[in-house]
Design a protein around this motif. Sequence first.
Motif, PDB file in Angstrom:
ATOM      1  N   LEU A  55       2.965  12.067  -5.730  1.00  0.00           N
ATOM      2  CA  LEU A  55       3.094  13.456  -5.307  1.00  0.00           C
ATOM      3  C   LEU A  55       1.758  14.148  -5.558  1.00  0.00           C
ATOM      4  CD1 LEU A  55       4.848  15.828  -4.339  1.00  0.00           C
ATOM      5  CD2 LEU A  55       5.538  16.178  -6.723  1.00  0.00           C
ATOM      6  N   PHE A  56       1.242  14.906  -4.568  1.00  0.00           N
ATOM      7  CA  PHE A  56      -0.084  15.516  -4.642  1.00  0.00           C
ATOM      8  C   PHE A  56       0.012  17.026  -4.479  1.00  0.00           C
ATOM      9  CE2 PHE A  56      -0.702  11.254  -2.996  1.00  0.00           C
ATOM     10  CZ  PHE A  56      -1.794  10.784  -3.694  1.00  0.00           C
ATOM     11  N   ALA A  57      -0.936  17.716  -5.151  1.00  0.00           N
ATOM     12  CA  ALA A  57      -1.211  19.129  -4.896  1.00  0.00           C
ATOM     13  C   ALA A  57      -2.721  19.242  -4.733  1.00  0.00           C
ATOM     14  CB  ALA A  57      -0.726  20.011  -6.041  1.00  0.00           C
ATOM     15  N   ILE A 102      -7.916  17.812  -6.023  1.00  0.00           N
ATOM     16  CA  ILE A 102      -6.679  17.072  -5.768  1.00  0.00           C
ATOM     17  C   ILE A 102      -6.071  16.662  -7.101  1.00  0.00           C
ATOM     18  CG2 ILE A 102      -5.612  15.080  -4.643  1.00  0.00           C
ATOM     19  CD1 ILE A 102      -7.943  14.994  -2.712  1.00  0.00           C
ATOM     20  N   LEU A 103      -4.760  16.866  -7.211  1.00  0.00           N
ATOM     21  CA  LEU A 103      -3.995  16.417  -8.374  1.00  0.00           C
ATOM     22  C   LEU A 103      -2.889  15.494  -7.873  1.00  0.00           C
ATOM     23  CD1 LEU A 103      -2.839  16.485 -11.300  1.00  0.00           C
ATOM     24  CD2 LEU A 103      -1.674  18.625 -10.657  1.00  0.00           C
ATOM     25  N   GLY A 104      -2.799  14.313  -8.473  1.00  0.00           N
ATOM     26  CA  GLY A 104      -1.764  13.371  -8.078  1.00  0.00           C
ATOM     27  C   GLY A 104      -0.986  12.862  -9.270  1.00  0.00           C
ATOM     28  N   LEU A 145      -7.822   8.427  -4.822  1.00  0.00           N
ATOM     29  CA  LEU A 145      -7.109   8.961  -5.971  1.00  0.00           C
ATOM     30  C   LEU A 145      -5.649   8.534  -5.939  1.00  0.00           C
ATOM     31  CD1 LEU A 145      -7.475  12.448  -7.552  1.00  0.00           C
ATOM     32  CD2 LEU A 145      -5.204  11.654  -6.952  1.00  0.00           C
ATOM     33  N   GLY A 146      -5.028   8.612  -4.754  1.00  0.00           N
ATOM     34  CA  GLY A 146      -3.615   8.256  -4.648  1.00  0.00           C
ATOM     35  C   GLY A 146      -3.361   6.791  -4.926  1.00  0.00           C
ATOM     36  N   GLY A 147      -4.224   5.902  -4.372  1.00  0.00           N
ATOM     37  CA  GLY A 147      -4.042   4.477  -4.618  1.00  0.00           C
ATOM     38  C   GLY A 147      -4.203   4.129  -6.076  1.00  0.00           C
ATOM     39  N   ASP A 195       0.850  -1.186   0.000  1.00  0.00           N
ATOM     40  CA  ASP A 195       0.000   0.000   0.000  1.00  0.00           C
ATOM     41  C   ASP A 195       0.886   1.237   0.000  1.00  0.00           C
ATOM     42  OD1 ASP A 195       1.058   0.063   2.518  1.00  0.00           O
ATOM     43  OD2 ASP A 195      -0.849   0.040   3.585  1.00  0.00           O
ATOM     44  N   THR A 196       0.260   2.407   0.097  1.00  0.00           N
ATOM     45  CA  THR A 196       1.011   3.658   0.177  1.00  0.00           C
ATOM     46  C   THR A 196       0.745   4.305   1.525  1.00  0.00           C
ATOM     47  OG1 THR A 196      -0.802   4.910  -0.820  1.00  0.00           O
ATOM     48  CG2 THR A 196       0.874   4.033  -2.309  1.00  0.00           C
TER      49      THR A 196
END
Length: 669
Positions: free
Chosen positions: A190-192, A175-177, A137-139, A112-113
């Motif tokens: 990496l997220f903004a 969210i942007l990943g 979103l990140g996963g 996982d993260t």
Amino acid sequence: MYQLGETVLDLLLDEASQAEFHAVLQRAEDDAATDAEREAVRRLLERAGSLRARLDTYRRRTTELTALYDTAGDLTALRDVDKVIGAIVRRSRQLLGTDLAYLMLMDEHRGDTYMRAAEGALTSEFLTVRLPLGTGLGGLVAETAAPMWTADYLADDRFVHTIDDIIAAEALTSILGVPLRIGQRVIGVLFAADRSSRSFAKEEASLLSSLGAHAAIAIENAALFEEAQRNLRQLGEAHEEIERQNAALRRGAELHERLTAMVLEGAPISVLASAVEEVLGGRAFLVAPTGRPLTDHGAALPPPWSALDPDRGPDVGPDPSSGWEQDELLAALERVASQRRSVETSIGGQTCCIAPAMAGAEHLGSLVFTGRALDDADTRALERAAMVTALLLLDRRASEDARNRARGELLAEMISGEVTDPAEVRPRADALGVPLHGPVVVAEAVCDAAGPMLARAHAEARAVAESGPGLVHAQGSRITVLVRAGSGPDTVAVLARRLTDAAGQPVTVGGCEPFERLDEVPAAHRQASRCAKVLRLVGRTGEGATPAQLGLYALLLSETGREQLDTYLDGVLGPLLRHDEHRESKLVPTLQAYFAHGCRAGATAKSLYIHPNTLYQRLERIDQLLGDQWRSGDHFLQLHLAIMLHRLRMDEEGTSDQRYVVSPKSHDQ
């Protein structure tokens, strides 16, 4: 139109604002005379606007590339993973102008993260987020290795929502990943993110992706650098450890060579501790299983080791009055003997290593080292030194046994009268280290103990003879000692105390008066032996005395005294003894029991297994033979004393009452 074209070019060169362009357009349209002119003005300004937009795009790209270049330079200069990640998150937030930026890394073990760093977060729960692959979103970015964004995360049904409560607590909306990739391997995301609705442009996603690419390389490089530094440190530590081990091996080899030379040269055991100290450092000394020092090497040691007294008996532990932690020492020695290997422990507040000197299953002693910690190689060297100690102790024991046998044989020959000539005795004694000059004393010790207690009494007697100097001959429970007179009569009493303390059981010692002629040894031994027997018969077990200290009982120890004793006993007990002899009665034993039980008839009858009436009949018969005055006053005292002397005489000669023969002076029945 020409003038208008120059004006537009000047505006572009001056990077004029849109308002200025509109103002020029408005004036040009107002000044145009025809529709064709006004249409030409509009086309010119539209082209100028397109050109300006393109210039703005190039300028922004240049700014972004410059920022990326600067970021790459900054990241390249960093060697700490935490600092690299912090710089990436901080620069991402700055470049995209978002409320929050954060970075999550892959956990290859858990699949996982997890949140690694964030800037702009409001809650602590956000910093502990973990996302399985394919969720959120990140996963999803981590699983697909592709950029992804949303303008309203909580309402976006493209994602499997698992942390909506945390996202809501952070008030995040957009969210942007982008993935962090090394080759085809995704190492993180990496997220903004903004707390208001925002539609991220492709250029922004591309910018964050470019930053993510630099970030992935920087993170990988920093991790590799840290690993290299860690490996370098480990290599240095390994080198230092190898150097320490080599030094320890050199010390062990040096100690082994020195110990081997000691064994071959027959060096004394006291030298061994000094050799261990010189090679290993610290302090070292040898102790017996009881804690007593085997050499005087430890005399100069600091407290509490200095409390060990090498002059005490061989099986007596440390002096309790010295403050020494005796229980700790003895417990450590027992542990060493049971485990048959070295043990590191603390005694009296000092850390020490104790290695046992074993001969088979027998614990001969221990080599104690203190002053510094020992590594494995030094400990093995100490154990080898303990093995050599065992060899030296066995050799010393064999030498001592041979010397003790020779001394015991000499004393046995002197006692038996086989050798009495001083010209023969003294040279042999001198050769054994026992100069027999001046007054000497013969003492006979009788010990009722057996096994280890008797062995300790034997060892203590040998220690007394060593310090005397003198000779000792042990045979079973009887120990004969010949030493210099020393403190006179106290010599025998001191010997009794020492043997009793060593054995843990009463040891009775009879002695003789000091004498100088060595041919008097047999007679002196007989006198000492009889003295010990009398002490035991009168209940003074565990004491030591000479004939002069026995009072009236000394009559039993000389021929002249025996004649006087015969006369005394015949005068007081003669009638009873002859009556028992002729009538086979038991008046004397009855009187002995009567006195022993305090003249209580019931107890006396019970001890003799007779009826009380039978006892009264015997007492009446004694009244007839001696007169009833024997029951009181001086007559009672004389009769009581005579009964005791008679019993001692019978026990010493090994005879019974019926065999006792009195002189025919008296004429009673």
